[in-house]
Design an enzyme around this catalytic site. Structure first.
Site, PDB file in Angstrom:
ATOM      1  N   GLN A 168     -31.891   1.232  35.528  1.00  0.00           N
ATOM      2  CA  GLN A 168     -30.838   0.220  35.458  1.00  0.00           C
ATOM      3  C   GLN A 168     -30.513  -0.165  34.014  1.00  0.00           C
ATOM      4  O   GLN A 168     -29.344  -0.360  33.670  1.00  0.00           O
ATOM      5  CB  GLN A 168     -31.252  -1.021  36.247  1.00  0.00           C
ATOM      6  CG  GLN A 168     -30.138  -2.083  36.347  1.00  0.00           C
ATOM      7  CD  GLN A 168     -30.612  -3.342  37.042  1.00  0.00           C
ATOM      8  OE1 GLN A 168     -31.435  -4.065  36.499  1.00  0.00           O
ATOM      9  NE2 GLN A 168     -30.109  -3.585  38.246  1.00  0.00           N
TER      10      GLN A 168
ATOM     11  N   ARG B 205     -32.041  14.500  31.198  1.00  0.00           N
ATOM     12  CA  ARG B 205     -33.369  14.263  30.615  1.00  0.00           C
ATOM     13  C   ARG B 205     -34.142  13.274  31.483  1.00  0.00           C
ATOM     14  O   ARG B 205     -33.635  12.197  31.807  1.00  0.00           O
ATOM     15  CB  ARG B 205     -33.206  13.678  29.211  1.00  0.00           C
ATOM     16  CG  ARG B 205     -34.499  13.369  28.498  1.00  0.00           C
ATOM     17  CD  ARG B 205     -35.071  14.600  27.829  1.00  0.00           C
ATOM     18  NE  ARG B 205     -36.180  14.256  26.955  1.00  0.00           N
ATOM     19  CZ  ARG B 205     -36.775  15.128  26.168  1.00  0.00           C
ATOM     20  NH1 ARG B 205     -36.351  16.389  26.129  1.00  0.00           N
ATOM     21  NH2 ARG B 205     -37.782  14.758  25.404  1.00  0.00           N
TER      22      ARG B 205
ATOM     23  N   LEU C  86     -30.935   5.939  23.218  1.00  0.00           N
ATOM     24  CA  LEU C  86     -31.057   6.556  24.547  1.00  0.00           C
ATOM     25  C   LEU C  86     -31.455   8.031  24.463  1.00  0.00           C
ATOM     26  O   LEU C  86     -31.982   8.584  25.433  1.00  0.00           O
ATOM     27  CB  LEU C  86     -29.736   6.404  25.305  1.00  0.00           C
ATOM     28  CG  LEU C  86     -29.451   4.987  25.834  1.00  0.00           C
ATOM     29  CD1 LEU C  86     -28.002   4.873  26.307  1.00  0.00           C
ATOM     30  CD2 LEU C  86     -30.411   4.621  26.969  1.00  0.00           C
TER      31      LEU C  86
ATOM     32  N   GLU D 165      -2.954   3.338   7.730  1.00  0.00           N
ATOM     33  CA  GLU D 165      -4.278   3.892   7.448  1.00  0.00           C
ATOM     34  C   GLU D 165      -5.341   3.212   8.295  1.00  0.00           C
ATOM     35  O   GLU D 165      -6.224   3.863   8.868  1.00  0.00           O
ATOM     36  CB  GLU D 165      -4.605   3.729   5.963  1.00  0.00           C
ATOM     37  CG  GLU D 165      -5.989   4.249   5.592  1.00  0.00           C
ATOM     38  CD  GLU D 165      -6.319   4.088   4.116  1.00  0.00           C
ATOM     39  OE1 GLU D 165      -7.466   4.386   3.735  1.00  0.00           O
ATOM     40  OE2 GLU D 165      -5.426   3.667   3.349  1.00  0.00           O
TER      41      GLU D 165
ATOM     42  N   GLY E 170     -15.820  -0.034 -10.643  1.00  0.00           N
ATOM     43  CA  GLY E 170     -16.051  -1.475 -10.638  1.00  0.00           C
ATOM     44  C   GLY E 170     -15.129  -2.261  -9.737  1.00  0.00           C
ATOM     45  O   GLY E 170     -15.179  -3.494  -9.721  1.00  0.00           O
TER      46      GLY E 170
ATOM     47  N   SER F 241     -11.302  11.407  -1.834  1.00  0.00           N
ATOM     48  CA  SER F 241     -11.274  12.465  -0.824  1.00  0.00           C
ATOM     49  C   SER F 241     -10.267  13.532  -1.240  1.00  0.00           C
ATOM     50  O   SER F 241      -9.182  13.216  -1.730  1.00  0.00           O
ATOM     51  CB  SER F 241     -10.883  11.877   0.534  1.00  0.00           C
ATOM     52  OG  SER F 241     -11.835  10.937   0.970  1.00  0.00           O
TER      53      SER F 241
ATOM     54  N   ALA G 120      -5.854   7.924  -5.348  1.00  0.00           N
ATOM     55  CA  ALA G 120      -6.909   7.376  -6.203  1.00  0.00           C
ATOM     56  C   ALA G 120      -6.740   5.867  -6.302  1.00  0.00           C
ATOM     57  O   ALA G 120      -5.946   5.372  -7.106  1.00  0.00           O
ATOM     58  CB  ALA G 120      -6.871   8.027  -7.582  1.00  0.00           C
TER      59      ALA G 120
END
Length: 380
Positions: free
Chosen positions: A282, A271, A340, A245, A130, A159, A125
């Site tokens: 290109q 696709r 894309l 971390e 703030g 978390s 924690a």
């Protein structure tokens, strides 16, 4: 491209175990976890059985005594498949690092074996409603009264907040006015009177990740719960572990970017528009080539930082640079790959869309990227 040489065969075997766990025990159920905003506790125990939790914890405290490359692998694989509900494994690992490196023997023996098995889930924690990246500005205070600290304050973006059994709380314990010297890390058992949890916070992404607010109202803990047993060491302890971390965030970012690029290569080859595959234009190939090159450059920097970490030579500035550059790159890759994909890039059935939701927080977590620039800037 340059092959990775960071890992030994046992690391790759561990990676395969992690991939099987994610494919068989997690991803078939992840959509439901997103609805629930949390991962069942049983999943933590299954991960513990496979050694995926706190693999670096020494054997004397119930772990496997492995090096931090194993922790890096778990983070990479979780991000690769966008198993956002398991991001909390990394937080759990960070808490273990505080205890391994700074905890008293009593603290290590009490918590580390349970954390390694998944019996006890850990949270940290830091952030307050703030106060974010400026950890010296926290308002949560722990006042020593006799043999106990009385804690008052609130924390957010926690978390593992719902499931946590222990929380390492960043709190002011001193009154010197010197900022860093007034901060301590205090272990708070989640079942102590005076601790309350919010319902899971509703976020843009990471929907399966258990994230809450925590509130402390006249909560009493024995003074022995200060990490390391000596008050006023919290800021130093935080800074020592934040380098790890941030390196983890960098590694996760590269793994996520690589996964998105692989999905996009497959999509653009299959696709067609105007009578030929998207890949054959290109413009598409140049964009994909740029992403590939940048990912490889970032990967090599992360791996070099990891090698330095194993030698205990990783500097806060190097990890800040890695976190900044790699998380920015992840965002750029995701954005290009969504484009894309066209309209399909906005559909959650495509992996690129899940990465689009989940990746953005990495430029904030572990210290906002703007702060990373400040850290690097101080070395100029």
């Amino acid at each position: 491209m340059i092959p990775r040489t960071l890992f030994d065969p046992e690391h790759e075997a561990f990676r395969n175990t992690t991939r099987r766990f994610l494919a068989e025990q997690c991803m078939p159920f992840h959509a439901q976890w997103e609805e629930d905003h949390q991962v069942p506790r049983e999943v933590w125990k299954k991960a513990g059985e496979l050694g995926l939790l706190n693999a670096t914890t020494p054997e004397a405290y119930g772990g496997l005594g492995l090096d931090r490359r194993f922790s890096l692998i778990v983070g990479e694989e979780v991000t690769r498949v966008s198993a956002n509900g398991l991001i909390g494994f990394g937080v759990h690992d960070i808490v273990a690092g505080y205890l391994i490196n700074f905890g008293t023997e009593a603290q290590k023996h009490k918590w580390l074996p349970k954390m390694a098995t998944g019996e006890a889930i850990a949270a940290v924690a830091m952030t307050e409603p703030g106060t974010g990246s400026d950890l010296q500005g926290v308002k949560t205070r722990a006042t020593l009264v006799g043999d106990h600290y009385i804690i008052n304050g609130s924390k957010t973006f926690i978390s593992n907040g719902t499931h946590c059994d222990l929380v390492v709380v960043v709190a002011k314990t001193g009154n010197t006015g010197k900022g860093s010297q007034d901060i301590s890390l205090i272990i708070v058992e989640a079942d102590r009177p005076g601790l309350s949890k919010s319902t899971p916070l509703r976020k843009v992404g990471l929907h399966a990740q258990d994230t809450t607010m925590l509130f402390f109202e006249d909560l009493r803990v024995p003074k022995e719960n200060v990490v390391g047993g000596v008050a006023g060491q919290g800021f130093f302890q935080l800074m020592k572990e934040l380098a790890w971390e941030r390196l983890g965030i960098a590694g996760n970012s590269i793994a996520g970017a690589r996964a998105v690029l692989e999905h996009t290569l497959e999509y653009t080859r299959g696709r067609s528009v105007f009578g030929k595959p998207i890949f054959d234009f290109q413009n598409s190939r140049f964009k994909l080539a740029d992403m590939k090159i940048n990912i490889e450059v970032g990967q090599n920097y992360v791996d070099r930082c990891m090698a330095l970490c194993l030698e205990h030579k990783l500097t806060p500035q190097a990890s800040a640079a890695a976190k900044l550059w790699c998380s920015d790159l992840y965002s750029k890759v995701v954005d290009e790959c969504v484009q894309l994909h066209g309209g399909n890039g906005y559909m959650l059935e495509y992996p690129v869309a899940r990465h689009y939701l989940d990746h953005r927080v990495l430029r904030i977590a572990g210290g906002a990227n703007d702060i990373m620039k400040e850290l690097v800037g101080r070395t100029l």
